[in-house]
Design a protein around this motif. Sequence first.
Motif, PDB file in Angstrom:
ATOM      1  N   VAL A  66      42.004  40.720  42.808  1.00 18.66           N
ATOM      2  CA  VAL A  66      41.817  41.887  43.002  1.00 18.66           C
ATOM      3  C   VAL A  66      40.750  42.338  42.087  1.00 18.66           C
ATOM      4  CG1 VAL A  66      43.264  43.075  40.972  1.00 18.66           C
ATOM      5  CG2 VAL A  66      44.257  41.805  42.441  1.00 18.66           C
ATOM      6  N   LEU A  72      43.224  48.882  35.353  1.00 19.13           N
ATOM      7  CA  LEU A  72      44.066  48.530  35.894  1.00 19.13           C
ATOM      8  C   LEU A  72      45.415  48.686  35.029  1.00 19.13           C
ATOM      9  CD1 LEU A  72      42.995  44.861  35.774  1.00 19.13           C
ATOM     10  CD2 LEU A  72      43.381  46.066  37.944  1.00 19.13           C
ATOM     11  N   TRP A  74      49.009  47.501  33.346  1.00 19.14           N
ATOM     12  CA  TRP A  74      49.415  47.253  32.627  1.00 19.14           C
ATOM     13  C   TRP A  74      50.802  47.399  31.699  1.00 19.14           C
ATOM     14  CZ3 TRP A  74      44.578  46.626  31.822  1.00 19.14           C
ATOM     15  CH2 TRP A  74      44.350  46.575  30.660  1.00 19.14           C
TER      16      TRP A  74
END
Length: 203
Positions: A66, A72, A74
């Motif tokens: 990644v 990102l 989350w």
Amino acid sequence: MALLYCHDTAIYIQTTIVFEVRERNKRDYFLSQGLKNKNLDCILLEQLVPKATLPVSVHPEVAGSVDMSQPLYWDRLDTPLPDRAYKEVLTAADKSLKQKEKGPWSQLSKEEKIALYRVTFRQTYAEMKQPSAEWKTVMGGVFFFLGFTGLVVWWQAAYVYPERPRTFTDEWKAKQLKRMLDMRINPIEGFSSKWDYEKGQWK
């Protein structure tokens, strides 16, 4: 690795060439590096490895890496706004909703608002705070290993360990204690100092 034989000098030249992966002709690569000279009529006797390739993982089942430099997503209670939206690739329905989102929200239905929320976020705060039943699995695993360990200890005590030595019996310990008192072990501040030899009892 290439092996070159030169008529004029009659010597073998062994060269090692490391090059980047590109879609180029090997002969053009040699010409660009100046390996062909009019004074030396060199003949390529052995070709290079057909094509250099990037390293390939010997474990194809391992998931790809990644890129941590990219934003990102989350779900965390302390991060209400992740770096990017949950869905990166939108369907036709999602794109239509995104267009309607630019208009008055009073024209959106409750289901459309929820669908828009799910485009940006995967879970709500209520869903993230909802307790899970994972503790049951953890406690079940703990009790299983405790029970298995108890069975192993019982089996060793019943079939593996020898009988207890006779020095562990109460009779032997009483005789050992009397022997230590008779020998007056540590009479100043130790064991025998706590025994009254005149009365025959502990002080």
